[in-house]
Design a protein around this motif. Structure first.
Motif, PDB file in Angstrom:
ATOM      1  N   VAL A  82      -0.072  -0.468   2.532  1.00  0.00           N
ATOM      2  CA  VAL A  82      -0.561   0.551   2.577  1.00  0.00           C
ATOM      3  C   VAL A  82       0.366   1.112   1.091  1.00  0.00           C
ATOM      4  N   LEU A  83      -0.235   1.317   0.103  1.00  0.00           N
ATOM      5  CA  LEU A  83       0.904   1.471  -1.306  1.00  0.00           C
ATOM      6  C   LEU A  83       0.424   3.347  -1.095  1.00  0.00           C
ATOM      7  N   GLU A  84       1.145   4.338  -1.756  1.00  0.00           N
ATOM      8  CA  GLU A  84       0.859   5.828  -1.840  1.00  0.00           C
ATOM      9  C   GLU A  84       1.580   5.500  -2.931  1.00  0.00           C
ATOM     10  N   PHE A  85       0.540   6.507  -4.357  1.00  0.00           N
ATOM     11  CA  PHE A  85       0.922   6.013  -5.641  1.00  0.00           C
ATOM     12  C   PHE A  85       2.059   7.774  -5.544  1.00  0.00           C
ATOM     13  N   GLN A  86       3.015   7.960  -6.370  1.00  0.00           N
ATOM     14  CA  GLN A  86       4.020   8.854  -6.701  1.00  0.00           C
ATOM     15  C   GLN A  86       3.806   9.483  -8.458  1.00  0.00           C
ATOM     16  N   SER A  87       2.951   9.185  -8.538  1.00  0.00           N
ATOM     17  CA  SER A  87       3.170   9.234  -9.987  1.00  0.00           C
ATOM     18  C   SER A  87       2.027   8.694 -10.987  1.00  0.00           C
ATOM     19  N   LEU A  89       4.427   2.072   1.942  1.00  0.00           N
ATOM     20  CA  LEU A  89       5.551   2.351   0.743  1.00  0.00           C
ATOM     21  C   LEU A  89       4.687   2.987   0.226  1.00  0.00           C
ATOM     22  N   LEU A  90       5.561   3.602  -0.320  1.00  0.00           N
ATOM     23  CA  LEU A  90       5.411   4.850  -1.412  1.00  0.00           C
ATOM     24  C   LEU A  90       6.116   3.936  -2.605  1.00  0.00           C
ATOM     25  N   ILE A  91       4.974   4.052  -4.075  1.00  0.00           N
ATOM     26  CA  ILE A  91       5.796   3.575  -5.065  1.00  0.00           C
ATOM     27  C   ILE A  91       5.997   4.729  -5.763  1.00  0.00           C
ATOM     28  N   GLY A  92       6.566   4.968  -6.749  1.00  0.00           N
ATOM     29  CA  GLY A  92       6.643   6.069  -7.804  1.00  0.00           C
ATOM     30  C   GLY A  92       7.362   5.608  -9.221  1.00  0.00           C
ATOM     31  N   GLU A 129      10.202   4.530  -0.087  1.00  0.00           N
ATOM     32  CA  GLU A 129      10.068   4.586  -1.314  1.00  0.00           C
ATOM     33  C   GLU A 129      10.839   3.782  -2.134  1.00  0.00           C
ATOM     34  N   VAL A 130      10.005   3.786  -3.067  1.00  0.00           N
ATOM     35  CA  VAL A 130      10.956   2.668  -4.472  1.00  0.00           C
ATOM     36  C   VAL A 130      10.260   3.682  -5.783  1.00  0.00           C
TER      37      VAL A 130
END
Length: 186
Positions: free
Chosen positions: A14-19, A56-59, A110-111
């Motif tokens: 499950v990805l969350e995109f922070q931007s 995982l959060l990817i920003g 987070e990455v």
């Protein structure tokens, strides 16, 4: 191509995109890329993760934001290419043996990537920008999974070997679509 056996071992990511910006990718491409990185992890690790829902959060952030994040996390007063936050430090195997306490996704960390910094770095090294940022995403994901290259030389070697293996496998996957892959960057 991957056998269904391989995919059965893989976690549901499950990805969350922070931007608002996702570097050179569309959302679905980034989701596929991250999933394929997980699909290429060593089997013992995938066995530990199978049927787990991993979050995982990817920003993607500016150099200014990356500089302050780097200072916050590592007391370094400069921008960098990639930073990872590992929510539950430990070795890759150890941290995944503990059963999820709840049914929700297991938060890995987070990455954070800095596209403008990475683009300049790619130009300096003579690398394709999209390859460079892919390589660094793999690096960041391995950190979040507990791989480390700062404490121990053997461990560092193992991490970089794995990083290179995964990158090569992804490059081979992309050979088929390399025309699309090498599209001129905006």
């Amino acid at each position: 191509s991957m056998s269904s056996k391989d995919t059965a071992l893989s976690p549901q990511l499950v990805l969350e995109f922070q931007s608002s910006s996702l570097g050179p990718w569309r959302r679905s491409e980034l989701q596929d890329l991250a999933q394929s990185i997980f699909d290429k992890l060593p089997q013992p690790l995938r066995l530990k993760m199978r049927r787990r829902s991993l979050c995982l959060l990817i920003g993607f952030i500016s150099e200014v934001d990356m500089r302050s994040l780097n200072f916050q996390l590592r007391k370094k007063k400069k921008a960098t290419d990639v930073l990872s936050l590992d929510y539950n430090p430990g070795t890759p195997i150890a941290k995944l043996t503990t059963p999820a306490r709840h049914a929700g996704p297991h938060l890995l960390g987070e990455v954070w990537l800095c596209p403008t910094y990475i683009r300049k770095q790619a130009q300096r090294l003579g690398h394709v920008y999209k390859d460079e940022i892919t390589y660094l995403l793999i690096h960041g994901i391995l950190h979040v999974l507990g791989y480390d290259h700062e404490q121990d030389e053997l461990e560092a070697q193992a991490m970089f070997d794995l990083q290179n293996r995964i990158f090569t496998k992804i490059q081979n996957l992309n050979k088929a679509t390399s025309r699309a892959f090498k599209l001129v960057e905006k």
